[in-house]
Design a protein around this motif. Structure first.
Motif, mmCIF file in Angstrom:
data_model
loop_
_atom_site.group_PDB
_atom_site.id
_atom_site.type_symbol
_atom_site.label_atom_id
_atom_site.label_comp_id
_atom_site.label_asym_id
_atom_site.label_seq_id
_atom_site.Cartn_x
_atom_site.Cartn_y
_atom_site.Cartn_z
ATOM 1 N N GLU A 335 -3.319 -7.705 -7.806
ATOM 2 C CA GLU A 335 -1.985 -8.286 -7.915
ATOM 3 C C GLU A 335 -1.000 -7.306 -8.532
ATOM 4 O O GLU A 335 0.181 -7.305 -8.197
ATOM 5 N N CYS A 336 -1.479 -6.453 -9.464
ATOM 6 C CA CYS A 336 -0.575 -5.480 -10.095
ATOM 7 C C CYS A 336 -0.265 -4.318 -9.152
ATOM 8 O O CYS A 336 0.825 -3.751 -9.196
ATOM 9 N N GLY A 337 -1.249 -3.915 -8.332
ATOM 10 C CA GLY A 337 -1.018 -2.815 -7.402
ATOM 11 C C GLY A 337 -0.570 -3.341 -6.053
ATOM 12 O O GLY A 337 -0.538 -4.540 -5.786
ATOM 13 N N ALA A 338 -0.251 -2.424 -5.190
ATOM 14 C CA ALA A 338 0.203 -2.798 -3.845
ATOM 15 C C ALA A 338 -0.994 -2.915 -2.914
ATOM 16 O O ALA A 338 -1.106 -2.219 -1.909
ATOM 17 N N PHE A 339 -1.953 -3.790 -3.292
ATOM 18 C CA PHE A 339 -3.166 -3.970 -2.514
ATOM 19 C C PHE A 339 -3.335 -5.441 -2.165
ATOM 20 O O PHE A 339 -2.914 -6.325 -2.905
ATOM 21 N N GLY A 340 -3.992 -5.695 -1.066
ATOM 22 C CA GLY A 340 -4.344 -7.044 -0.657
ATOM 23 C C GLY A 340 -5.722 -7.051 -0.036
ATOM 24 O O GLY A 340 -6.213 -6.021 0.431
ATOM 25 N N VAL A 341 -6.375 -8.222 -0.054
ATOM 26 C CA VAL A 341 -7.740 -8.345 0.441
ATOM 27 C C VAL A 341 -7.754 -9.204 1.692
ATOM 28 O O VAL A 341 -7.167 -10.295 1.720
ATOM 29 N N TRP A 342 -8.420 -8.708 2.731
ATOM 30 C CA TRP A 342 -8.685 -9.453 3.959
ATOM 31 C C TRP A 342 -10.199 -9.635 4.071
ATOM 32 O O TRP A 342 -10.969 -8.732 3.740
ATOM 33 N N ALA A 343 -10.642 -10.788 4.535
ATOM 34 C CA ALA A 343 -12.061 -11.046 4.793
ATOM 35 C C ALA A 343 -12.201 -11.655 6.184
ATOM 36 O O ALA A 343 -11.391 -12.492 6.583
ATOM 37 N N PHE A 344 -13.230 -11.208 6.911
ATOM 38 C CA PHE A 344 -13.469 -11.686 8.279
ATOM 39 C C PHE A 344 -14.854 -12.314 8.360
ATOM 40 O O PHE A 344 -15.851 -11.664 8.007
ATOM 41 N N ASP A 345 -14.919 -13.567 8.791
ATOM 42 C CA ASP A 345 -16.187 -14.216 9.133
ATOM 43 C C ASP A 345 -16.403 -13.969 10.620
ATOM 44 O O ASP A 345 -15.893 -14.700 11.482
ATOM 45 N N SER A 358 -1.331 -11.972 1.755
ATOM 46 C CA SER A 358 -0.449 -12.951 2.391
ATOM 47 C C SER A 358 1.016 -12.580 2.184
ATOM 48 O O SER A 358 1.853 -12.744 3.078
ATOM 49 N N ALA A 359 1.335 -12.064 0.967
ATOM 50 C CA ALA A 359 2.712 -11.645 0.703
ATOM 51 C C ALA A 359 3.126 -10.487 1.610
ATOM 52 O O ALA A 359 4.291 -10.378 2.004
ATOM 53 N N MET A 360 2.165 -9.585 1.933
ATOM 54 C CA MET A 360 2.489 -8.472 2.824
ATOM 55 C C MET A 360 2.794 -8.962 4.239
ATOM 56 O O MET A 360 3.462 -8.261 5.009
ATOM 57 N N THR A 361 2.266 -10.135 4.600
ATOM 58 C CA THR A 361 2.593 -10.722 5.903
ATOM 59 C C THR A 361 3.810 -11.638 5.823
ATOM 60 O O THR A 361 4.105 -12.354 6.792
ATOM 61 N N ASP A 362 4.514 -11.627 4.656
ATOM 62 C CA ASP A 362 5.678 -12.497 4.428
ATOM 63 C C ASP A 362 5.310 -13.971 4.605
ATOM 64 O O ASP A 362 6.107 -14.775 5.112
ATOM 65 N N GLY A 363 4.067 -14.310 4.196
ATOM 66 C CA GLY A 363 3.613 -15.700 4.273
ATOM 67 C C GLY A 363 3.215 -16.138 5.665
ATOM 68 O O GLY A 363 2.920 -17.319 5.877
ATOM 69 N N ILE A 446 -9.346 -3.880 2.582
ATOM 70 C CA ILE A 446 -8.239 -3.699 1.641
ATOM 71 C C ILE A 446 -7.032 -3.222 2.439
ATOM 72 O O ILE A 446 -7.123 -2.261 3.208
ATOM 73 N N VAL A 447 -5.909 -3.898 2.270
ATOM 74 C CA VAL A 447 -4.675 -3.500 2.929
ATOM 75 C C VAL A 447 -3.706 -3.005 1.871
ATOM 76 O O VAL A 447 -3.586 -3.597 0.793
ATOM 77 N N THR A 448 -3.068 -1.889 2.139
ATOM 78 C CA THR A 448 -2.171 -1.241 1.185
ATOM 79 C C THR A 448 -0.804 -1.065 1.835
ATOM 80 O O THR A 448 -0.714 -0.641 3.000
ATOM 81 N N ASP A 449 0.241 -1.371 1.081
ATOM 82 C CA ASP A 449 1.604 -1.159 1.560
ATOM 83 C C ASP A 449 1.972 0.300 1.326
ATOM 84 O O ASP A 449 2.134 0.747 0.187
ATOM 85 N N MET A 450 2.057 1.072 2.414
ATOM 86 C CA MET A 450 2.312 2.510 2.347
ATOM 87 C C MET A 450 3.760 2.845 2.669
ATOM 88 O O MET A 450 4.071 4.009 2.920
ATOM 89 N N THR A 451 4.667 1.843 2.626
ATOM 90 C CA THR A 451 6.050 2.099 3.041
ATOM 91 C C THR A 451 6.698 3.145 2.140
ATOM 92 O O THR A 451 7.255 4.146 2.617
ATOM 93 N N ALA A 452 6.636 2.906 0.815
ATOM 94 C CA ALA A 452 7.247 3.865 -0.117
ATOM 95 C C ALA A 452 6.537 5.205 -0.045
ATOM 96 O O ALA A 452 7.166 6.268 -0.059
ATOM 97 N N GLY A 453 5.202 5.164 0.033
ATOM 98 C CA GLY A 453 4.451 6.408 0.106
ATOM 99 C C GLY A 453 4.752 7.173 1.377
ATOM 100 O O GLY A 453 4.797 8.399 1.378
ATOM 101 N N SER A 454 4.958 6.448 2.485
ATOM 102 C CA SER A 454 5.265 7.125 3.744
ATOM 103 C C SER A 454 6.620 7.826 3.668
ATOM 104 O O SER A 454 6.774 8.954 4.130
ATOM 105 N N ALA A 455 7.620 7.137 3.051
ATOM 106 C CA ALA A 455 8.932 7.780 2.904
ATOM 107 C C ALA A 455 8.837 9.003 2.003
ATOM 108 O O ALA A 455 9.421 10.060 2.291
#
Length: 680
Positions: A335-345, A358-363, A446-455
């Motif tokens: 939650e503190c970093g720009a990371f999110g968790v996805w799990a697939f059954d 979920s926040a990275m998908t704008d809900g 693990i999904v990471t928001d790389m927008t700032a890093g990409s710029a």
């Protein structure tokens, strides 16, 4: 040639037809004769085998089988004789003939051995006579048989009456015996089952890895304890028998444990399960989980014995607490970093995300809910992925789901509500597989928001490109500067050589010794200056050079210029890098001091001058020049030597180097100059 090639390689041999000059009559006569013999030799074994199968009572069957083998090998030889008329397989024919020879020898040998036995066999006439005698004997025996049959019939009638009586009594005995055997078998089976059950229970009770106890239900007294439970408390099993189990319960847990066990005895519950603390022998506490039940006495309706299984759960509780702490820390970190968790059954085609993902998908994909991969929420999220990245991401996920990859990583762009694009990096790993097929069941990513890093990366790449261009320009400038410096050093060296030649021409016209010494000193100084520029011109960086070879060559040149004095110079120098600012005054100073030694210090005709340059500290160099070990110098020579050290040029050069000089006249004349110099 190898053994196989000898028999099976027909190269180099001619077929048999060649020996017959390919005469058709001879060839077909040989072939036809061998073919007829082959058919005859094949038909004879067939007829023998048919005869043996029809008359299995014949003796010496093995002789017939041996003849069958003999005829078959002979037929093989004649068949190969036909083949060799056109194909030179003489090696195979030789092997067949060798086999036929062995079988023939064996057949002939055994036939000679068996001939006497065959000769002793009865002739047909003898067999007829024997059969006649046997017929008479059989007739007599048949007459006797009829008499015996009459007697037997009488006995059979008597025996029949007796058997009926015996059968009646035997039937009664068998019925009684059958009943007894059934009762005995049931009793034996019951005893065996009881013994087997007791042995199995005893083995499982004693060898179990969890604690097992038998209790007296009303008092809680321990009747039987296995080693695992005793080890949990730090006792021997025999030390626990006869003691109440509640004695080992932690005082704060004892009342609750007794109350729960009372419900079990009252029949309110079938099984008592409780987690409580036990006091070990060393005073420590151990968390244990107890499963208890009672065995009822059906006759009186009261508990007869209580059985309990007790498991040490210290490690489980510690692991559970550590997992909870780790889960909290992981959630906080994500939650503190720009990371999110996805799990697939993968098996059920479901997807799950945490709140950050979920926040990275704008809900678009709800948090902490299992959703179908084919559902509208996930499909809407996939549509927001850039078309150029969508197929690549889907292909990598499908490779992961199919088990083709253990881990996949993809970076893709996703449209935001404001119309801009976010850059997300998704790394997914298989964490569970089917035990039988090995196909993936569950995957976590693990999904990471790389927008700032990409710029930032784009800016860094631009800055890197600018820096590389500046560096190339700087290298070009430095290369041009080095080229100019080499040209300057070269022209300065040429100019000093011209001046040196002018002085040499001038010296040729002079006869005054003092004037010649002055010109010689000037030439030495000019040579030192030119040699410094020559060293810099040939150095790698055009700024520094090694002083050791420079001193060697400079001293040899000065000595050659004053060679008429008969002295020699020994140079010992450390390998040090010097710049132009230090090299010129150092070279001139060595030249002045060496000329001074040649002129005033060294003994005529046999002088030896020692020149040394050593590093004595990180910022100090020590230059020494002496004329060797001699008796104390004469006053006149010492005065001249010291006067040479006090010239204005020497003082100026020493001042330019920031040096301090010290001279002595004890064992010969010597000067020591300390130069404060930092290694470049």
């Amino acid at each position: 040639m190898s053994l196989l090639g000898l028999f099976f390689n027909p190269s180099g041999l001619a077929p048999h037809g060649f020996c017959l000059t390919w005469t058709p009559g001879l060839i077909w006569l040989h072939a036809g004769s061998d073919a007829l013999i082959l058919l005859s030799y094949v038909s004879i074994p067939v007829s023998l085998i048919w005869l043996l199968r029809r008359r299995r009572d014949r003796a010496y069957h093995w002789i017939a089988h041996l003849f069958v083998t003999f005829f078959l090998t002979c037929s093989t030889v004649h068949g190969l004789a036909i083949l060799t008329l056109w194909v030179p397989d003489y090696g195979v024919e030789a092997l067949a003939k060798a086999a036929t020879a062995l079988v023939s020898v064996a057949t002939a040998s055994l036939l000679w051995i068996m001939a006497p036995r065959l000769a002793r066999m009865l002739s047909p006439a003898e067999l007829t006579s024997v059969n006649t005698e046997l017929s008479h004997t059989i007739a007599k025996q048949e007459a006797t048989l009829h008499q015996l049959l009459g007697i037997e019939q009488k006995l059979r009638n008597s025996n029949s009456r007796l058997e009926k009586n015996v059968a009646k009594h035997a039937a009664d005995l068998r019925t009684s015996n059958t009943r007894l055997l059934e009762l005995f078998a049931k009793r034996v089976s019951t005893h065996e089952l009881l013994a087997k059950s007791e042995a199995e229970y005893r083995a499982s009770f004693e060898a179990g890895t969890i604690g097992r106890v038998q209790l007296e239900p009303l008092s809680g007294c321990l009747l039987r304890v296995n080693g695992a439970f005793a080890a949990m408390l730090g006792y021997e099993a025999k030390d626990l028998v006869g003691r109440e189990i509640w004695d080992f319960a932690y005082p704060d847990d004892r009342a609750a444990a007794v109350a729960e066990f009372s419900k079990l005895l009252a029949g309110e519950i079938d099984t008592c399960v409780m987690e409580k603390r036990y006091v070990r022998r060393d005073g420590g506490l151990a968390w244990m989980r107890m499963h208890a039940t009672v065995v009822m006495d059906q006759a009186v309706g009261l508990p007869r014995i209580a059985l309990a299984e007790i498991e040490n759960i210290d490690l489980r509780r510690a692991t559970r607490a550590a997992l909870r702490a780790t889960e909290v820390l992981l959630r906080l970190s994500l939650e503190c970093g720009a990371f999110g968790v996805w799990a697939f059954d993968i098996r059920n085609h479901l997807v799950w995300t945490d709140r950050s993902a979920s926040a990275m998908t704008d809900g678009e994909v709800p948090a902490e809910n299992w959703l179908a991969l084919a559902g509208p929420e996930y499909a809407a999220w996939v549509k927001r992925i850039h078309p150029d990245d969508r197929d690549q991401r889907e292909a990598r996920l499908q490779a992961l789901f199919a088990g083709e990859s253990e881990m996949v990583q993809s970076e893709y762009r996703v449209s935001r509500p404001d119309g801009e694009w976010s850059v997300l990096s998704h790394r997914c790993v298989v964490v569970e597989r089917d035990a039988v097929s090995g196909s993936p069941i569950c995957a976590v990513g693990i999904v990471t928001d790389m927008t700032a890093g990409s710029a930032a990366l784009t800016e860094l790449q631009g800055a890197k490109a600018n820096l590389e261009r500046s560096l190339q320009q700087r290298r070009a400038v430095l290369a041009h500067r080095h080229l100019l410096l080499r040209e300057v050093y070269h022209r300065m060296n040429d100019t000093l050589q011209i001046v040196d030649r002018l002085f040499a021409r001038q010296a040729e016209r002079l006869n005054d010794r003092a004037a010649l010494d002055v010109l010689s000193d000037q030439r030495s100084r000019i040579y030192a200056l030119g040699f410094v520029h020559g060293e810099l011109m040939t150095s790698v960086d055009v700024e520094t050079f090694d002083v050791a070879p420079f001193l060697h060559e400079l001293c040899e040149a000065v000595l050659a210029n004053g060679a008429d004095r008969g002295a020699c110079v020994a140079v010992e120098s450390d390998h040090l890098k010097v710049t132009l600012g230090h090299a010129i005054p150092l070279g001139l100073l060595v030249t002045e001091l060496l000329n001074n030694c040649l002129r005033h210090a060294s003994l005529p005709g046999s002088g030896r001058i020692a020149v040394g340059l050593r590093r004595s500290a990180d910022t100090e160099l020590t230059l020494t020049i002496s004329d060797g070990d001699h008796p104390p110098a004469e006053a006149a020579r010492a005065a001249s030597f010291m006067a040479g050290l006090e010239t204005r040029l020497v003082r100026d050069l020493a001042c330019q180097l920031g040096a301090e000089s010290k001279a002595s006249c004890n064992n010969g004349l010597a000067v020591e100059i300390t130069i404060f110099h930092r290694h470049p």
